[in-house]
Motif scaffolding. Structure first.
Motif, PDB file in Angstrom:
ATOM      1  N   ASP A 167      61.069  42.177  12.397  1.00  0.00           N
ATOM      2  CA  ASP A 167      62.170  41.269  12.736  1.00  0.00           C
ATOM      3  C   ASP A 167      63.411  41.475  11.866  1.00  0.00           C
ATOM      4  OD1 ASP A 167      61.350  40.248  10.309  1.00  0.00           O
ATOM      5  OD2 ASP A 167      61.035  38.192  11.022  1.00  0.00           O
ATOM      6  N   PHE A 168      63.360  42.440  10.965  1.00  0.00           N
ATOM      7  CA  PHE A 168      64.521  42.721  10.116  1.00  0.00           C
ATOM      8  C   PHE A 168      65.311  43.868  10.726  1.00  0.00           C
ATOM      9  CE2 PHE A 168      66.445  45.020   6.455  1.00  0.00           C
ATOM     10  CZ  PHE A 168      67.336  44.027   6.060  1.00  0.00           C
ATOM     11  N   VAL A 169      66.571  43.616  11.009  1.00  0.00           N
ATOM     12  CA  VAL A 169      67.437  44.643  11.595  1.00  0.00           C
ATOM     13  C   VAL A 169      68.005  45.495  10.460  1.00  0.00           C
ATOM     14  CG1 VAL A 169      69.459  45.096  13.007  1.00  0.00           C
ATOM     15  CG2 VAL A 169      68.006  43.122  13.519  1.00  0.00           C
ATOM     16  N   PHE A 170      67.499  46.721  10.371  1.00  0.00           N
ATOM     17  CA  PHE A 170      67.877  47.596   9.260  1.00  0.00           C
ATOM     18  C   PHE A 170      69.078  48.457   9.622  1.00  0.00           C
ATOM     19  CE2 PHE A 170      67.669  51.710   7.119  1.00  0.00           C
ATOM     20  CZ  PHE A 170      67.660  51.305   5.787  1.00  0.00           C
ATOM     21  N   ARG A 171      70.017  48.517   8.694  1.00  0.00           N
ATOM     22  CA  ARG A 171      71.123  49.472   8.765  1.00  0.00           C
ATOM     23  C   ARG A 171      71.239  50.125   7.395  1.00  0.00           C
ATOM     24  NH1 ARG A 171      73.298  44.785  10.322  1.00  0.00           N
ATOM     25  NH2 ARG A 171      74.748  44.763   8.532  1.00  0.00           N
ATOM     26  N   GLU A 172      71.542  51.407   7.373  1.00  0.00           N
ATOM     27  CA  GLU A 172      71.532  52.135   6.107  1.00  0.00           C
ATOM     28  C   GLU A 172      72.458  51.512   5.073  1.00  0.00           C
ATOM     29  OE1 GLU A 172      71.825  56.671   4.373  1.00  0.00           O
ATOM     30  OE2 GLU A 172      71.753  56.303   6.526  1.00  0.00           O
ATOM     31  N   GLU A 173      73.583  50.959   5.516  1.00  0.00           N
ATOM     32  CA  GLU A 173      74.514  50.378   4.551  1.00  0.00           C
ATOM     33  C   GLU A 173      73.932  49.157   3.839  1.00  0.00           C
ATOM     34  OE1 GLU A 173      76.090  49.182   8.724  1.00  0.00           O
ATOM     35  OE2 GLU A 173      75.129  50.907   7.761  1.00  0.00           O
ATOM     36  N   LEU A 174      72.861  48.564   4.407  1.00  0.00           N
ATOM     37  CA  LEU A 174      72.229  47.419   3.757  1.00  0.00           C
ATOM     38  C   LEU A 174      71.572  47.810   2.428  1.00  0.00           C
ATOM     39  CD1 LEU A 174      70.619  45.570   6.796  1.00  0.00           C
ATOM     40  CD2 LEU A 174      72.598  44.851   5.465  1.00  0.00           C
ATOM     41  N   ASP A 207      55.830  38.569   3.854  1.00  0.00           N
ATOM     42  CA  ASP A 207      55.974  37.126   3.635  1.00  0.00           C
ATOM     43  C   ASP A 207      57.427  36.669   3.560  1.00  0.00           C
ATOM     44  OD1 ASP A 207      53.247  36.894   3.619  1.00  0.00           O
ATOM     45  OD2 ASP A 207      53.053  36.732   1.440  1.00  0.00           O
ATOM     46  N   GLY A 208      58.366  37.621   3.641  1.00  0.00           N
ATOM     47  CA  GLY A 208      59.774  37.255   3.673  1.00  0.00           C
ATOM     48  C   GLY A 208      60.449  37.110   2.325  1.00  0.00           C
ATOM     49  N   ARG A 209      59.741  37.449   1.232  1.00  0.00           N
ATOM     50  CA  ARG A 209      60.375  37.341  -0.081  1.00  0.00           C
ATOM     51  C   ARG A 209      61.418  38.437  -0.283  1.00  0.00           C
ATOM     52  NH1 ARG A 209      55.153  35.405  -1.219  1.00  0.00           N
ATOM     53  NH2 ARG A 209      54.293  37.478  -1.616  1.00  0.00           N
ATOM     54  N   TYR A 210      61.182  39.582   0.338  1.00  0.00           N
ATOM     55  CA  TYR A 210      62.144  40.690   0.351  1.00  0.00           C
ATOM     56  C   TYR A 210      62.161  41.251   1.769  1.00  0.00           C
ATOM     57  CZ  TYR A 210      61.621  40.448  -4.728  1.00  0.00           C
ATOM     58  OH  TYR A 210      61.573  40.015  -6.021  1.00  0.00           O
ATOM     59  N   ASN A 211      63.142  42.094   2.049  1.00  0.00           N
ATOM     60  CA  ASN A 211      63.241  42.701   3.378  1.00  0.00           C
ATOM     61  C   ASN A 211      62.814  44.161   3.404  1.00  0.00           C
ATOM     62  OD1 ASN A 211      64.309  40.386   4.731  1.00  0.00           O
ATOM     63  ND2 ASN A 211      66.294  40.793   3.761  1.00  0.00           N
ATOM     64  N   VAL A 212      62.802  44.809   2.237  1.00  0.00           N
ATOM     65  CA  VAL A 212      62.512  46.246   2.174  1.00  0.00           C
ATOM     66  C   VAL A 212      61.569  46.515   1.011  1.00  0.00           C
ATOM     67  CG1 VAL A 212      63.500  48.576   2.087  1.00  0.00           C
ATOM     68  CG2 VAL A 212      64.874  46.680   2.991  1.00  0.00           C
ATOM     69  N   VAL A 260      65.119  46.085  -3.134  1.00  0.00           N
ATOM     70  CA  VAL A 260      63.920  46.760  -2.638  1.00  0.00           C
ATOM     71  C   VAL A 260      62.782  46.498  -3.620  1.00  0.00           C
ATOM     72  CG1 VAL A 260      62.898  48.985  -2.023  1.00  0.00           C
ATOM     73  CG2 VAL A 260      65.313  48.525  -1.514  1.00  0.00           C
ATOM     74  N   VAL A 261      61.641  46.052  -3.113  1.00  0.00           N
ATOM     75  CA  VAL A 261      60.505  45.741  -3.978  1.00  0.00           C
ATOM     76  C   VAL A 261      59.526  46.913  -3.993  1.00  0.00           C
ATOM     77  CG1 VAL A 261      59.236  44.528  -2.138  1.00  0.00           C
ATOM     78  CG2 VAL A 261      58.745  44.004  -4.540  1.00  0.00           C
ATOM     79  N   SER A 262      58.970  47.193  -5.167  1.00  0.00           N
ATOM     80  CA  SER A 262      58.071  48.341  -5.316  1.00  0.00           C
ATOM     81  C   SER A 262      57.220  48.179  -6.565  1.00  0.00           C
ATOM     82  CB  SER A 262      58.896  49.633  -5.444  1.00  0.00           C
ATOM     83  OG  SER A 262      58.071  50.746  -5.731  1.00  0.00           O
ATOM     84  N   HIS A 263      56.056  48.805  -6.556  1.00  0.00           N
ATOM     85  CA  HIS A 263      55.351  49.034  -7.814  1.00  0.00           C
ATOM     86  C   HIS A 263      56.222  49.986  -8.642  1.00  0.00           C
ATOM     87  CE1 HIS A 263      52.361  50.888 -10.530  1.00  0.00           C
ATOM     88  NE2 HIS A 263      51.776  49.712 -10.479  1.00  0.00           N
ATOM     89  N   PRO A 264      56.216  49.876  -9.973  1.00  0.00           N
ATOM     90  CA  PRO A 264      57.093  50.750 -10.768  1.00  0.00           C
ATOM     91  C   PRO A 264      56.846  52.248 -10.578  1.00  0.00           C
ATOM     92  CG  PRO A 264      56.308  48.925 -12.112  1.00  0.00           C
ATOM     93  CD  PRO A 264      55.548  48.848 -10.805  1.00  0.00           C
ATOM     94  N   ALA A 265      55.593  52.658 -10.362  1.00  0.00           N
ATOM     95  CA  ALA A 265      55.273  54.089 -10.358  1.00  0.00           C
ATOM     96  C   ALA A 265      56.036  54.905  -9.312  1.00  0.00           C
ATOM     97  CB  ALA A 265      53.765  54.286 -10.212  1.00  0.00           C
ATOM     98  N   GLY A 279      68.460  60.172  -2.962  1.00  0.00           N
ATOM     99  CA  GLY A 279      69.565  60.646  -3.775  1.00  0.00           C
ATOM    100  C   GLY A 279      70.563  59.569  -4.149  1.00  0.00           C
ATOM    101  N   ARG A 280      70.115  58.337  -4.223  1.00  0.00           N
ATOM    102  CA  ARG A 280      71.017  57.235  -4.546  1.00  0.00           C
ATOM    103  C   ARG A 280      70.236  56.130  -5.236  1.00  0.00           C
ATOM    104  NH1 ARG A 280      72.604  54.752   1.240  1.00  0.00           N
ATOM    105  NH2 ARG A 280      73.516  53.139  -0.079  1.00  0.00           N
ATOM    106  N   PRO A 281      70.868  55.373  -6.110  1.00  0.00           N
ATOM    107  CA  PRO A 281      70.167  54.251  -6.752  1.00  0.00           C
ATOM    108  C   PRO A 281      70.056  53.073  -5.801  1.00  0.00           C
ATOM    109  CG  PRO A 281      72.440  54.316  -7.496  1.00  0.00           C
ATOM    110  CD  PRO A 281      72.245  55.518  -6.602  1.00  0.00           C
ATOM    111  N   LEU A 282      69.006  52.303  -5.965  1.00  0.00           N
ATOM    112  CA  LEU A 282      68.819  51.074  -5.206  1.00  0.00           C
ATOM    113  C   LEU A 282      68.600  49.922  -6.181  1.00  0.00           C
ATOM    114  CD1 LEU A 282      66.320  52.215  -2.405  1.00  0.00           C
ATOM    115  CD2 LEU A 282      68.811  52.086  -2.262  1.00  0.00           C
TER     116      LEU A 282
END
Length: 203
Positions: A116-123, A164-169, A129-134, A144-147
């Motif tokens: 249900d999240f409409v993704f566009r690259e400029e977003l 769960d909607g806490r983040y989108n990506v 962006v949520v991730s495990h550190p590794a 090739g770009r920081p996030l």
């Protein structure tokens, strides 16, 4: 890419630890929840060294809790990825020792979103962006770009946070994305990884 490579001497060492009793099994702790790369490799390892039933996988929320489970004899072994920055604590613990070391590639990683999240690259300029550190360095090599990043205890937890909607990506793997009904907007790669299975010291 070869998914799993366990040298025969390491395989035999692990098999020797399985109880002779046909009903016996080993408890193998690793990082959860379900869908982590650690669980994925643990499952492959289980089928590679036994019939899959003799090695029971126990998932913990963090590797630190895996260590507690091992030192408190709640599991017999713990599988740890060498990308885990705190792995030195396992090697330095006087009550633990490495049982085997082997190579096992993770599932494919990528950037994943909810349906249900409409993704566009400029977003990517504004979204956190949520991730495990590794796996965070994958961003630099593949995009090739920081996030703007937030961290989670596992790739599976990162996927759950998006579901769960806490983040989108999220940066997550294909197993966690599938379990949490996410879809990739960018695919990166599998990660060729080495792993150590730790046991309690015998002496």
């Amino acid at each position: 890419m070869e998914i799993l490579r366990i040298p025969d001497v390491e395989r035999q060492e692990l098999i020797a630890r399985i109880p002779d009793d046909e009903s016996g099994s080993l408890q193998l702790g690793t990082l959860g929840p379900a869908g982590t790369s650690s669980e994925y490799v643990a499952q492959m390892m289980s089928h590679c060294v036994a019939d899959g039933a003799r090695l029971r996988i126990v998932l913990e929320d963090t590797y630190e809790r895996c260590m507690d489970a091992l030192t408190e004899s709640r599991v017999d072994l713990v599988l740890v990825a060498h990308a885990y920055p705190g792995i030195n604590a396992f090697y330095m613990h006087p009550g633990l020792e490495p049982a085997i070391v082997f190579r096992g590639s993770t599932p494919e990683y990528g950037l994943a979103i909810r349906d249900d999240f409409v993704f566009r690259e400029e977003l990517l300029e504004s979204e956190t962006v949520v991730s495990h550190p590794a796996p965070i360095p994958l961003v630099r090599y593949h995009l090739g770009r920081p996030l703007q990043m937030a961290t989670a205890d596992s790739t599976s937890q990162a996927a759950c946070d998006v579901a769960d909607g806490r983040y989108n990506v999220a940066i997550t793997n294909e197993e966690a994305a599938r379990q949490h009904h996410l879809k990739f907007v960018y695919k990166f790669s599998r990660i060729p990884m080495t792993w150590t299975v730790f046991a309690r010291r015998k002496d």
